[in-house]
Structure formats: structure tokens, C-alpha cells
Design an enzyme around this catalytic site. Structure first.
Site, short mmCIF file in Angstrom:
data_model
loop_
_atom_site.label_atom_id
_atom_site.label_comp_id
_atom_site.label_asym_id
_atom_site.label_seq_id
_atom_site.Cartn_x
_atom_site.Cartn_y
_atom_site.Cartn_z
N SER A 84 116.52 -157.55 29.55
CA SER A 84 116.72 -156.99 30.89
C SER A 84 116.97 -158.08 31.91
CB SER A 84 115.48 -156.21 31.34
OG SER A 84 115.27 -155.13 30.50
N1 SAH Z 1 111.60 -156.55 26.32
C1 SAH Z 1 112.80 -156.91 25.62
C2 SAH Z 1 113.89 -155.90 25.87
C3 SAH Z 1 114.61 -155.58 24.64
S1 SAH Z 1 115.69 -154.20 24.71
C4 SAH Z 1 113.22 -158.34 25.94
O1 SAH Z 1 112.65 -158.94 26.86
O2 SAH Z 1 114.07 -158.88 25.25
C5 SAH Z 1 114.67 -152.90 24.08
C6 SAH Z 1 114.22 -153.03 22.66
O3 SAH Z 1 113.52 -151.84 22.32
C7 SAH Z 1 115.34 -153.19 21.64
O4 SAH Z 1 115.17 -154.38 20.94
C8 SAH Z 1 115.17 -151.97 20.73
O5 SAH Z 1 115.45 -152.22 19.38
C9 SAH Z 1 113.69 -151.61 20.94
N2 SAH Z 1 113.31 -150.25 20.62
C10 SAH Z 1 113.97 -149.08 20.87
N3 SAH Z 1 113.28 -148.03 20.40
C11 SAH Z 1 112.13 -148.54 19.84
C12 SAH Z 1 111.00 -147.95 19.18
N4 SAH Z 1 110.87 -146.64 18.98
N5 SAH Z 1 110.03 -148.79 18.74
C13 SAH Z 1 110.12 -150.12 18.90
N6 SAH Z 1 111.15 -150.73 19.50
C14 SAH Z 1 112.15 -149.94 19.98
#
Ligand code: SAH
Length: 200
Positions: free
Chosen positions: A52
Site C-alpha cells: 500500500s
Molecule cells: N500489508 C501488505 C499488503 C499486501 S497486499 C504489505 O505491506 O505488503 C494484501 C495481501 O493480502 C496480499 O499479499 C494477498 O495475497 C493477501 N491476502 C488476500 N486474502 C488473504 C487471506 N484470506 N488470507 C491471507 N492473506 C490474504
């Protein structure tokens, strides 16, 4: 980045500003992207997922109002950037990622940054992490709708924060538990990658 993107847009918590200044975003964004690491936008981290933009990371962190004693569950570890920021502000962070390769990437990144109060899991975050609950806070970094299990895995005064909505239209919502009642407040409009069920 901190002055222009965070302070000028209303981030005021000294603890959040200090943590955002301390975590080097370029170490998480990857070598090819490191020139863009401090720009005001989200960045690709592989597997179609994104880290993000700094303002949203700071805003979500500020909304949790962490004092330092909390145990926090994060859903969606991604590259571990938000995890790293949280780890400086609470006692322990538990973080779940559904894509195995990103789980491994986050493990490497967080180890390099010596964030030792972090526990990572490869799995479906919709299930929460009952074994280590209840949590003082649950933060979701993928957009969608809350799993009922999350409120169950919070302490009686715990807080749940997520980007709620469908498609690309999400809005940050904070649900504050108060025994049997829940207070709800809405904040910024935003766009997140989708919250998906199951593992990959
Ligand atoms: N906080 C992260 C943002 C990553 S984007 C950062 O700082 O990089 C959001 C992430 O959520 C993705 O990697 C995606 O694979 C994960 N995601 C989506 N649905 C999910 C679920 N049900 N359980 C675990 N992770 C999930």
C-alpha cells in the site's frame, strides 16, 4: 515522504511518524523498485499483489492507536512492510498470508530488518489464528468483507480495522468491541487488492 505524504495529510501520532521514519520501505519494495519506494503510490510486490501507499499504511496504523502492550493479528502479510511498522509499535505481531511465495519473501525481509517480535503463517486469514488469540487488534490489508471469526478472536475491548467493500471501492472501517456491543466508524476511501478465501 514523512513530511509531504503523512504529516501534510493529517497523520499526527508521534509514535506512528517515528515508526514510518524508521522502517526502510526500499528494503521491502525490492531492488528493481527501490527508486520508487518512497513515492506516493502502491507498488507491485509480485503475484499480482501490492504494498500500500505510505499514507494508507500510516493511516491504518494510526487508527489502531497502539500503546505498546498489544498483540496484533494482521491478515495479508504481503512483503511484510506493514508488519514491520506494526512490530515497532506493539508487543507482538502475528501475520497470515495466503500466497506461499509472499509469505517467504516477508520472512526474509523481516529477518533482515531484525523484526524479531513477529510470527508469520502461510494460510487463509479468513480463519484468523485462534491458537494465539484473543488479539487486542486485527488489521486486514486486503479489501472485502469481515470474517465473523475475527470479532470472536478479539479481546472484549479489541479493535478490528479493514478496507471494506467490493471491487476497487473500499472504505476503511474500524469496529471497536465493547463487551457485547460493537461501535463502528468509517474513514478514508481506498483501493486494496481483494481479500480471497483459501490458499495459493
Ligand atoms: N500489508 C501488505 C499488503 C499486501 S497486499 C504489505 O505491506 O505488503 C494484501 C495481501 O493480502 C496480499 O499479499 C494477498 O495475497 C493477501 N491476502 C488476500 N486474502 C488473504 C487471506 N484470506 N488470507 C491471507 N492473506 C490474504
Amino acid at each position: 515522504m514523512v513530511q509531504e505524504q503523512l504529516i501534510n495529510r493529517g497523520i499526527t501520532s508521534p509514535r506512528v511518524i517515528a515508526a514510518m521514519s524508521q522502517v526502510h520501505r526500499h528494503l521491502f519494495a525490492g531492488e528493481a523498485l527501490s527508486l520508487h519506494a518512497y513515492k506516493d503510490k502502491s507498488l507491485p510486490i509480485g503475484e499480482g499483489q501490492t504494498i500500500s501507499q505510505p499514507y494508507i499504511v500510516a493511516k491504518m496504523t494510526e487508527l489502531l492507536d497502539l500503546k505498546g502492550h498489544e498483540r496484533v493479528l494482521e491478515i495479508g502479510t504481503g512483503c511484510g512492510y506493514q508488519t514491520a511498522v506494526l512490530s515497532l509499535l506493539c508487543k507482538r505481531v502475528y501475520s497470515i498470508e495466503r500466497i506461499e511465495s509472499l509469505h517467504s519473501l516477508a520472512k526474509t525481509n523481516l529477518r533482515k530488518g531484525r523484526h524479531s517480535n513477529v510470527m508469520l503463517k502461510s494460510g487463509d486469514g479468513l480463519l484468523g489464528w485462534e491458537e494465539y488469540g484473543p488479539f487486542d487488534a486485527i488489521i486486514v490489508t486486503a479489501g472485502g468483507f469481515a470474517s465473523d471469526l475475527w470479532l470472536d478472536q478479539l479481546t472484549d475491548d479489541g479493535v478490528l480495522l479493514l478496507p471494506e467493500g467490493t471491487g476497487k471501492d473500499h472504505k476503511l472501517v474500524r469496529r471497536q468491541k465493547n463487551g457485547n456491543t460493537v461501535d463502528e466508524e468509517y474513514f478514508d476511501d481506498c483501493t486494496f487488492v481483494p481479500l480471497l478465501a483459501g490458499v495459493n
